[in-house]
Design an enzyme around this catalytic site. Structure first.
Site, mmCIF file in Angstrom:
data_model
loop_
_atom_site.group_PDB
_atom_site.id
_atom_site.type_symbol
_atom_site.label_atom_id
_atom_site.label_comp_id
_atom_site.label_asym_id
_atom_site.label_seq_id
_atom_site.Cartn_x
_atom_site.Cartn_y
_atom_site.Cartn_z
ATOM 1 N N VAL A 192 -6.289 -14.505 -6.606
ATOM 2 C CA VAL A 192 -6.452 -12.943 -5.739
ATOM 3 C C VAL A 192 -7.823 -13.251 -5.221
ATOM 4 O O VAL A 192 -9.034 -13.929 -6.290
ATOM 5 C CB VAL A 192 -6.284 -12.166 -6.979
ATOM 6 C CG1 VAL A 192 -5.998 -11.042 -6.271
ATOM 7 C CG2 VAL A 192 -4.534 -11.474 -7.293
ATOM 8 N N HIS A 251 -3.565 6.029 3.673
ATOM 9 C CA HIS A 251 -4.170 4.810 3.003
ATOM 10 C C HIS A 251 -4.004 3.634 3.535
ATOM 11 O O HIS A 251 -4.945 2.741 4.529
ATOM 12 C CB HIS A 251 -4.309 4.636 1.707
ATOM 13 C CG HIS A 251 -5.519 4.113 0.777
ATOM 14 N ND1 HIS A 251 -4.733 2.496 1.109
ATOM 15 C CD2 HIS A 251 -6.371 3.802 0.615
ATOM 16 C CE1 HIS A 251 -5.721 2.387 -0.183
ATOM 17 N NE2 HIS A 251 -6.155 3.014 0.599
ATOM 18 N N ASP A 258 0.994 -1.391 -0.058
ATOM 19 C CA ASP A 258 -0.381 0.476 -0.235
ATOM 20 C C ASP A 258 0.820 0.757 0.109
ATOM 21 O O ASP A 258 1.986 1.348 -0.664
ATOM 22 C CB ASP A 258 -0.799 0.202 1.009
ATOM 23 C CG ASP A 258 -1.959 0.831 0.511
ATOM 24 O OD1 ASP A 258 -2.301 1.888 0.830
ATOM 25 O OD2 ASP A 258 -3.486 0.134 1.391
ATOM 26 N N SER A 304 -11.211 -0.517 -0.802
ATOM 27 C CA SER A 304 -9.634 -0.494 -0.008
ATOM 28 C C SER A 304 -10.173 -1.043 1.390
ATOM 29 O O SER A 304 -9.255 -1.661 1.985
ATOM 30 C CB SER A 304 -9.353 0.929 -0.177
ATOM 31 O OG SER A 304 -8.551 0.533 -1.561
#
Length: 587
Positions: free
Chosen positions: A284, A177, A144, A340
């Protein structure tokens, strides 16, 4: 001749639709190019090729980072024109890949720092999960904007990470974030301060790949994935994404998966019918976002590549964690929303599952999906397997590896072997659909003395009663979903299938369309059977719907809707009977 004309018109229409269809994936943006030289090339050959590039294009290619040396991966500034030129140059003989170094961005929606309730942890049923495990012994890599040790992460254990943006070991956060994401996964808990995290005894590996502005290249992300896999990460969280497929990233993901790493990524915030990269890649786990009420968050992507849903927040309720204020670099409790925020919920529960004894990433995904709270009506795949449930996941994981007994128990309790599930409306309502088909054939059996069998009659019975209902759960990346929804719907369902509503539209769920078909096609020697069969199929569909789940737009779900459906079913049957009588007299 008419058949040939219809076939030509169909092919022309199909060609026009496909030629105008742009696909569901964004092309992606980039300002540099990845050169992935073959691993077995001598350094002298690579140097010669780099010099040739510099002389011909006046561009200097450099190693992406110190971790690129062993993989022979270089990057150079360039646009689409240079990319095409390199792909058609002699250089292609020496490289495995020449591809854009796409820029991915953090999925984030404007936040409200005044929101202060962690409804999201209660919604995933975390309290009972903590009775069995808190994630000890598991390492979660947060790929990130970096992670800063704010006060509510002081008791959380960290392992060494890396800053791929600035090529240094200390991967601190300059955006906020990544720290927020890490807080959802493992915020220090039971410390009489701040808020809680899901797997708060797990270790955090901070890997910075996004700049202070929240963007970064796929090459940095791919190297971070390999870094995490090589240094003992058990779970990787990527709350980021964008358009553009990368073979370099796909290979990194495959590499990490082979080493037993669970990889989780956000589906994206574009409200589009497909997840973005890297959630789209095999191996994923793509995560969609839900709001305070458990509905699809307004921004969340859905459809293809969505495996599960978790709390992501909305304006009515955001996800609260402690992070940094990028303007002052000071710690602050802030509410964020986005996929997110949903992804680290799944990454945190994946850490709990791994701490419970499940090591294989495919089995971790199986536990997540089999323990999820299913959503009976989900025609657009807003939620994948359903809503994340941490307690159910840990409970299932503690039983050890998934066995056939566990699998059939799950089938019985949550879906396909539970008749009530189908009566209440499943992902594909198999029992009602089969009854509709059987019912239409029973009606035909009653009229068999008047009707002859034909393919047109048969197709009409299926179209009117059930459609090709087994196609309803098909989701294919970059293909529009509406053709599958139309093909999987009967005529009474056509009015509500596009909008995904469980309520039948009374204009379609009535005798109106069968009457028009009979009026138009009764004089045709072959298509009349299609019209009569469709009318009988609609009669069966309406009758079964009236008994099992009466739900009609503007009429509700009670007695009025049931009477409406029954009356129209009888009208359809009578219409088919009269049409068949006419056919008998004409014969």
């Amino acid at each position: 001749m008419r058949r040939l004309l219809l076939l030509v018109l169909f092919l022309v229409g199909l060609w026009a639709a496909l030629s105008n269809f742009k696909g569901l994936a964004n092309k992606g943006e980039y300002s540099s190019i990845v050169l992935d030289f073959r691993d077995n090339l001598p350094t002298t050959v690579i140097s010669e090729q780099l010099q040739a590039i510099a002389q011909k294009y006046n561009k200097t290619a450099t190693l992406n980072s110190i971790f690129s040396v062993s993989d022979n991966i270089y990057t150079l500034e360039g646009d689409e024109q240079l990319l095409k030129a390199l792909r058609h140059s002699p250089l292609k003989k020496f490289v495995e890949h020449i591809e854009p170094n796409y820029i991915y961005r953090a999925f984030e929606v404007p936040n409200d720092p005044d929101y202060g309730k962690q409804w999201n942890l209660r919604s995933i049923n975390i309290e009972r999960a903590w009775e069995d495990t808190k994630g000890a012994g598991v390492t979660v890599a947060v790929i990130d904007t970096g992670v800063s040790r704010v006060p509510d992460l002081q008791q959380t254990e960290f392992v060494e990470g890396y800053d791929f943006v600035n090529d240094k070991v200390n991967a601190t956060d300059d955006n906020g974030h990544g720290t927020h994401v890490a807080g959802t996964i493992a915020q220090s808990t039971n410390n009489n301060y701040g808020v809680a995290g899901i797997a708060y005894k797990a270790k955090i590996m901070p890997l910075k790949v996004l700049s202070a502005g929240g963007s970064g290249t796929i090459l940095d992300i791919a190297e971070a994935i390999r870094f995490a896999a090589d240094r003992g990460a058990d779970v990787i969280n990527m709350s980021l994404g964008g358009g553009g497929e990368s073979l370099v990233m796909k290979e990194a993901i495959d590499y990490a998966h082979q080493k037993g790493v669970v990889i989780v990524a956000a589906a994206g915030n574009s409200n589009r019918n497909a997840a973005e990269y890297p959630a789209r890649y095999p191996h994923v786990i793509g995560v969609a976002a839900t709001d305070l009420a458990g509905k699809k968050a307004p921004y969340s992507n859905y459809g293809a590549a969505v495996d599960i849903a978790a709390p992501g927040g909305s304006n009515e309720g955001k996800i609260l964690q402690e992070t940094i204020d990028p303007r002052t670099n000071q710690p602050v409790f802030m509410g964020f929303q986005g996929t997110s925020m949903a992804a680290p919920h799944v990454a945190g529960v994946a850490a709990l599952i791994k701490a419970s004894g499940i090591s294989n990433p495919d089995e971790v995904l199986s536990v997540l999906q089999k323990s999820a709270r299913t959503v009976s009506e989900d025609p657009f795949n807003h939620f994948g397997a359903g809503h994340l449930d941490s307690t159910a996941a840990v409970k299932l994981a503690l039983k050890g590896k998934i066995t056939w007994k566990d699998f059939f128990r799950w089938l019985r309790d949550n879906g396909y072997l539970n008749p009530r599930f189908w009566i209440d409306g499943g992902v594909v309502a198999l029992l009602p659909k089969i009854l509709m088909v059987i019912g239409s054939y029973l009606l035909y059996w009653f009229l068999r003395n008047y009707l002859g069998w034909s393919w047109s009659l048969n197709s009409g019975l299926i179209l009117g009663s059930s459609g090709l209902f087994f196609l309803r759960g098909v989701y294919i990346l970059d293909l529009p979903q509406w053709p599958f929804r139309l093909a999987s719907s009967s005529i009474p369902e056509l009015g509500n299938t596009i909008v995904g509503s469980p309520m039948l539209n009374p204009l379609f769920a009535s005798v109106l369309i069968p009457f028009l078909l009979i009026a138009l096609l009764l004089g045709h020697p072959k298509w009349k059977w299609f019209a009569i069969g469709t009318t009988l199929g609609v009669a069966s569909c309406l009758a079964v719907s009236a008994v099992m789940s009466p739900a009609v737009l503007w009429l509700g779900t009670g007695a009025i809707a049931r009477i409406f459906l029954i009356v129209n079913a009888l009208l359809c049957f009578g219409l088919a009977y009269l049409a068949s009588q006419g056919e008998k007299r004409l014969a």
